[in-house]
Design a protein around this motif. Structure first.
Motif, PDB file in Angstrom:
ATOM      1  N   THR A 197      -7.782  -2.467   1.115  1.00 25.44           N
ATOM      2  CA  THR A 197      -7.802  -3.574   2.072  1.00 25.44           C
ATOM      3  C   THR A 197      -8.879  -4.585   1.705  1.00 25.44           C
ATOM      4  N   VAL A 230      -2.871  -1.584   8.586  1.00 24.62           N
ATOM      5  CA  VAL A 230      -3.231  -0.606   7.561  1.00 24.62           C
ATOM      6  C   VAL A 230      -4.187   0.457   8.090  1.00 24.62           C
ATOM      7  N   LYS A 270      -7.231   3.372   1.409  1.00 29.22           N
ATOM      8  CA  LYS A 270      -6.717   2.207   2.138  1.00 29.22           C
ATOM      9  C   LYS A 270      -7.829   1.226   2.483  1.00 29.22           C
ATOM     10  N   PHE A 308       0.852  -1.185   0.000  1.00 35.26           N
ATOM     11  CA  PHE A 308       0.000   0.000   0.000  1.00 35.26           C
ATOM     12  C   PHE A 308       0.893   1.242   0.000  1.00 35.26           C
TER      13      PHE A 308
END
Length: 456
Positions: A339, A441, A335, A326
């Motif tokens: 994800t 993340v 994100k 990422f």
């Protein structure tokens, strides 16, 4: 034997006599009756050992070790086995390791203690969710300097095993400075070492009534009973045991008290099918990796076990160490989208349904803890996750955009995970990985919101 053979001869003679007045219909009834009798007899042979609240509980059959398979081959069968006449019969400890002998050899011990609860559950320190739970480390991992007679409550006549305080003693035998030649009492042992990286031999001493809460280990486990009896209740990794999150201090443990299950809170636990093994002195129990095991000490007890890391332990740690592809410059919304796509790409490779799997993680690991306020997140932090997952996203277009960025990371992750051959264990490991991924993340506060709102 002579009587048995005589009966066979007589039966054969009668069978050669033509039937007299038996009509076909009565003969059919007789044959059906015989068949039903045989089926009933077979059913009795396979009848579960005991029934508890309507659940059938099978037992692990005790068998003699005949040497056909070596210990590695036995462990790699990945099934609970209880064997007699094993390597333990060659150990000096087999006859000498009594509680009295050990009390004389080891004058001072550090024992786990709980004042009221007889069921011990590990509280792993430094787990990410430690600050999110109201429970305190000291309530679970407290140790006291004491003696084996105190652990076993010697001299306290009429002690009720269901009453506290509860103490048990366990130690890595390689660290026993008071008993420097202790390893000599468990020789030979090398055949039980199945890992080049991490092997541990432990001594366990406890009194009647002590319970180890249901949990799994990522290890091969050869368990030897030397004094007293213990009852193991085992569940395969495929059963619905309501795991604590892998980021939780009770990682690896079931949320269910299997001695007193709350079927309303844990409805899927009804479908779990336990296997029970009651170990006696001289028994070796093989506990496979990732099998849940709940252990109840039935009598004053001495045990030794050998742990060796299973291959999955190293594989999942390699997965955790992989870089996540990422970009640091991506916004929270980007994100979240990435994800979801990253997880769906990995699950798709293993033909696992994304929505079903994430909802399972939510229901089995997080939802009940949140509802009971045993896990508390900052809900205001997760507003962006909720908005992104519930808005009218064009996920097919997003998938096309993000896949080139994510493909290399997905392929590296899949390459490792596909080495896990048992699908039930694979799902446990993927579930753990997803928790770690969301944590890394999107932060801890977003885990619950992501599982709840991005699983639709």
């Amino acid at each position: 034997m002579a009587k048995s053979e005589s009966k066979v001869v007589q039966r054969n003679k009668r069978s050669r006599t033509p039937p007299q007045t038996i009509s076909p219909w009565p003969r059919t009834l007789i044959m059906c009756s015989v068949a039903l009798a045989v089926v009933a007899a077979l059913a009795l042979l396979w009848l579960p050992a005991r029934v508890n609240d309507g659940y059938s509980i099978s037992t692990v059959e005790r068998k003699r070790y005949d040497g056909t398979l070596n210990y590695r081959q036995i462990a790699e069968m990945r099934q609970p086995l209880m064997l007699t006449e094993t390597i333990v019969d060659r150990w000096p400890a087999r006859k000498q390791f009594t509680t009295k002998f050990l009390a004389n050899k080891i004058r001072h011990v550090k024992a786990h203690i709980q004042e009221d609860a007889r069921s011990f559950i590990t509280f792993h320190d430094n787990k990410p969710l430690e600050d999110y739970v109201p429970e305190q480390w000291e309530n679970f991992n407290l140790k006291v300097n004491t003696t084996i007679p105190t652990v076993l409550q010697w001299g306290e006549e009429g002690t009720d095993p269901s009453k506290g305080p509860f103490l048990y003693y366990t130690q890595d035998m390689a660290t026993m400075r008071q008993f420097p030649n202790v390893i000599g009492y468990i020789q030979p042992v090398q055949d039980l070492f199945l890992s080049d990286k991490n092997v541990q031999v432990n001594l366990w001493v406890g009194r009647e009534g002590i319970v180890t809460h249901a949990h799994y280990d990522c290890t091969y486990n050869f368990f030897f009973q030397l004094q007293g009896r213990k009852r193991f209740t085992l569940y395969p990794p495929s059963d619905h045991l309501y795991l604590y999150p892998c980021l939780h201090p009770h990682y690896g443990h079931s949320q269910v008290d299997i001695l007193n299950p709350d079927n309303k809170k844990f409805p899927l636990f009804k479908s779990a099918r336990p296997v029970v093994a009651e170990v006696r002195p001289g028994d070796m129990l093989v506990v496979p990796p990732f099998w849940f095991h709940h252990v109840e000490t039935l009598e004053e007890s001495v045990s030794v076990n050998v742990w060796s890391d299973a291959p999955e332990y190293d594989l999942i740690n390699q997965v955790y160490s992989l870089p996540i592809p990422f970009e640091d410059s991506w916004s929270t919304e980007e994100k979240v989208v990435a994800t979801k796509i990253y997880i769906s790409m990995i699950l798709s490779h293993f033909e696992i349904q994304y929505i079903e799997f994430l909802q399972h993680l939510l229901e089995q690991r997080y939802e009940i803890l949140i509802r009971d306020e045993r896990l508390r997140f900052n809900s205001s932090v997760s507003d962006q996750v909720v908005h992104t997952c519930t808005s009218d996203q064009k996920w097919n277009q997003h998938h096309t955009v993000y896949e080139p960025f994510l493909r290399e990371g997905v392929d590296a992750t899949v390459l490792l995970l596909q080495k896990i051959s048992m699908r039930s264990i694979l799902k446990v490991c993927i579930g753990n990985f997803i928790e770690h991924l969301i944590h890394r993340v999107l932060s801890l506060d977003n885990i619950f919101s992501f599982l709840k709102h991005c699983s639709v």
